[in-house]
Design a protein around this motif. Structure first.
Motif, mmCIF file in Angstrom:
data_model
loop_
_atom_site.group_PDB
_atom_site.id
_atom_site.type_symbol
_atom_site.label_atom_id
_atom_site.label_comp_id
_atom_site.label_asym_id
_atom_site.label_seq_id
_atom_site.Cartn_x
_atom_site.Cartn_y
_atom_site.Cartn_z
ATOM 1 N N UNK A 245 32.035 -1.236 -11.904
ATOM 2 C CA UNK A 245 32.855 -2.279 -12.517
ATOM 3 C C UNK A 245 33.112 -3.407 -11.510
ATOM 4 N N UNK A 246 32.051 -3.929 -10.942
ATOM 5 C CA UNK A 246 32.108 -5.033 -9.971
ATOM 6 C C UNK A 246 30.957 -6.007 -10.241
ATOM 7 N N UNK A 247 31.119 -7.233 -9.750
ATOM 8 C CA UNK A 247 30.114 -8.266 -10.008
ATOM 9 C C UNK A 247 28.943 -8.245 -9.028
ATOM 10 N N UNK A 248 29.174 -7.796 -7.787
ATOM 11 C CA UNK A 248 28.111 -7.858 -6.773
ATOM 12 C C UNK A 248 26.874 -7.058 -7.166
ATOM 13 N N UNK A 249 27.002 -5.794 -7.632
ATOM 14 C CA UNK A 249 25.778 -5.079 -8.042
ATOM 15 C C UNK A 249 25.021 -5.779 -9.166
ATOM 16 N N UNK A 250 25.752 -6.404 -10.100
ATOM 17 C CA UNK A 250 25.080 -7.151 -11.166
ATOM 18 C C UNK A 250 24.239 -8.279 -10.589
ATOM 19 N N UNK A 251 24.830 -9.017 -9.637
ATOM 20 C CA UNK A 251 24.137 -10.167 -9.043
ATOM 21 C C UNK A 251 22.885 -9.727 -8.293
ATOM 22 N N UNK A 252 23.007 -8.650 -7.519
ATOM 23 C CA UNK A 252 21.860 -8.178 -6.742
ATOM 24 C C UNK A 252 20.739 -7.690 -7.646
ATOM 25 N N UNK A 253 21.106 -6.952 -8.710
ATOM 26 C CA UNK A 253 20.079 -6.399 -9.598
ATOM 27 C C UNK A 253 19.322 -7.497 -10.327
ATOM 28 N N UNK A 254 20.038 -8.380 -11.005
ATOM 29 C CA UNK A 254 19.373 -9.419 -11.782
ATOM 30 C C UNK A 254 18.674 -10.442 -10.889
ATOM 31 N N UNK A 255 19.343 -10.847 -9.805
ATOM 32 C CA UNK A 255 18.730 -11.826 -8.906
ATOM 33 C C UNK A 255 17.485 -11.296 -8.241
ATOM 34 N N UNK A 256 17.515 -10.030 -7.765
ATOM 35 C CA UNK A 256 16.346 -9.439 -7.118
ATOM 36 C C UNK A 256 15.175 -9.283 -8.072
ATOM 37 N N UNK A 257 15.450 -8.816 -9.294
ATOM 38 C CA UNK A 257 14.375 -8.657 -10.280
ATOM 39 C C UNK A 257 13.766 -10.006 -10.651
ATOM 40 N N UNK A 258 14.610 -11.047 -10.778
ATOM 41 C CA UNK A 258 14.105 -12.378 -11.123
ATOM 42 C C UNK A 258 13.175 -12.910 -10.034
ATOM 43 N N UNK A 259 13.561 -12.754 -8.773
ATOM 44 C CA UNK A 259 12.727 -13.236 -7.666
ATOM 45 C C UNK A 259 11.388 -12.496 -7.628
ATOM 46 N N UNK A 260 11.416 -11.193 -7.883
ATOM 47 C CA UNK A 260 10.171 -10.423 -7.900
ATOM 48 C C UNK A 260 9.246 -10.910 -9.011
ATOM 49 N N UNK A 261 9.773 -11.167 -10.193
ATOM 50 C CA UNK A 261 8.944 -11.622 -11.310
ATOM 51 C C UNK A 261 8.381 -13.016 -11.057
#
Length: 370
Positions: A245-261
């Motif tokens: 229930x925090x924002x940091x894991x959301x940011x890392x997951x979506x941001x990292x996946x976007x950069x990889x794609x």
């Protein structure tokens, strides 16, 4: 069973337009059926619906493998969408009712592991058997379906009056943040994006590789690895729930996946694409576990899961057709990765705005004079 059939159907189609029709109709039916299931499901009827949907999935999966006429295949694959929606919604209701109070996280972790490894084995086995013996693939489909039916029919469910995780709100271990109902909405965005990413990959990647002359076994390997990583990482999160229930894991997951794609779009070599698709299992494992956990841990849980599964269909539908449009418009198969990467960045922005607005609203309520 589902992924065993799906990979074979998509690889045999060998054409992105046919893949779009098959997967699009399947997911549209899945969406509507999921919403209906979310309204009617209860602890009392979940087991009956599980058995019925499993039996019909076995029959329709066999039809999808046997039939080559596109019209019949389209109808059978669409019917499979109804069975899948009923199965996954009723299974999650059944799962929460069987889990003891405080055991929701472990149950969802095992659920993520089980269906992910099943999907992984289905993709891998279908790719292998497609080349070796298509008849053996049909036999394996029947054996797996009968095994699932036997397991469900032989299981003795808890009495309806027994306490279960379905009636509890599970807080995170060791004093983590309290449960925030806002995260049900966050989970809906997450599961939409998980399928927006995953469905085009599983539908178009086999067809793209078949067109390029890459064998079914080699094509299935990255998809197998993605699902295996997804399941194992999702299981590990059942012991690591404090940051959910925090924002940091959301940011890392979506941001990292976007950069990889975006990297796959820029350098779409077969080796890099295969590796990148496998690594995306870490993203999907986090997203699937979190979205099911949020939906199952507060509010009207059956309806929350029904909306979750509706968004599984909507995300699949949107990802399929936007990616197909981009590939056709640009003439480049790698445009699929660009569309998904940009969508992930947009979803990240929406989640951050939603969490910030929720925090501001709660602060305003707290400061309001009595």
């Amino acid at each position: 069973l589902i992924f065993l059939v799906t990979f074979a159907v998509m690889y045999r189609a060998g054409d992105t337009a046919r893949c779009a029709w098959l997967a699009g109709l399947h997911q549209a039916i899945y969406m509507l059926s999921s919403l209906a299931a979310g309204w009617v499901l209860t602890r009392r009827n979940a087991r009956m619906l599980l058995l019925a949907s499993t039996a019909l999935s076995l029959v329709l999966g066999s039809v999808c493998l046997i039939m080559e006429r596109f019209g019949i295949l389209l109808a059978a694959y669409g019917g499979l969408g109804v069975c899948m929606a009923v199965f996954f919604n009723s299974f999650q209701t059944f799962m929460r009712a069987e889990a003891p109070p405080g055991g929701l996280g472990r149950s969802i972790g095992l659920y993520t592991l089980a269906w992910s490894l099943g999907a992984s084995a289905g993709t891998f086995g279908s790719g292998l058997l497609y080349q070796l013996s298509f008849k053996l693939l049909i036999v394996l489909n029947a054996l797996i379906g009968l095994a699932v039916l036997a397991i469900l029919a032989g299981h003795r469910a808890k009495p309806l009056e027994a306490p279960a995780a379905d009636e509890q709100v599970e807080t995170t271990p060791r004093g983590g943040r309290p449960v925030d109902p806002l995260y049900v909405g966050i989970g809906w965005i997450m599961i939409f994006m998980a399928m927006f990413l995953q469905r085009p990959l599983f539908s178009y990647y086999p067809a793209i590789n078949a067109k390029a002359g890459i064998g079914a076994f080699v094509t299935g390997l990255p998809l197998f690895l993605q699902m295996a990583i997804q399941g194992l990482f999702g299981l590990s999160l059942s012991r690591w729930r404090r940051p959910l229930y925090r924002r940091l894991p959301l940011s890392l997951a979506h941001g990292g996946a976007a950069l990889l794609l975006l990297a796959l779009w820029r350098w779409p070599s077969p080796g890099l694409c295969g590796t990148g698709i496998a690594v995306l299992g870490f993203y999907s494992g986090f997203v699937y576990f979190s979205s099911v956990y949020y939906a199952s841990n507060s509010g009207r849980r059956n309806l929350n899961i029904g909306v979750n599964e509706f968004l599984v269909g909507l995300g699949s539908f949107g990802g399929l057709f936007l990616c197909e449009w981009a590939m056709r418009r640009t003439g480049r198969d790698a445009s699929m990765y660009l569309v998904i990467g940009l969508a992930l960045l947009a979803a990240l922005a929406a989640q951050l705005v939603l969490t910030a607005a929720g925090r501001a609203w709660r602060e305003a309520v707290r400061r309001r004079p009595e």
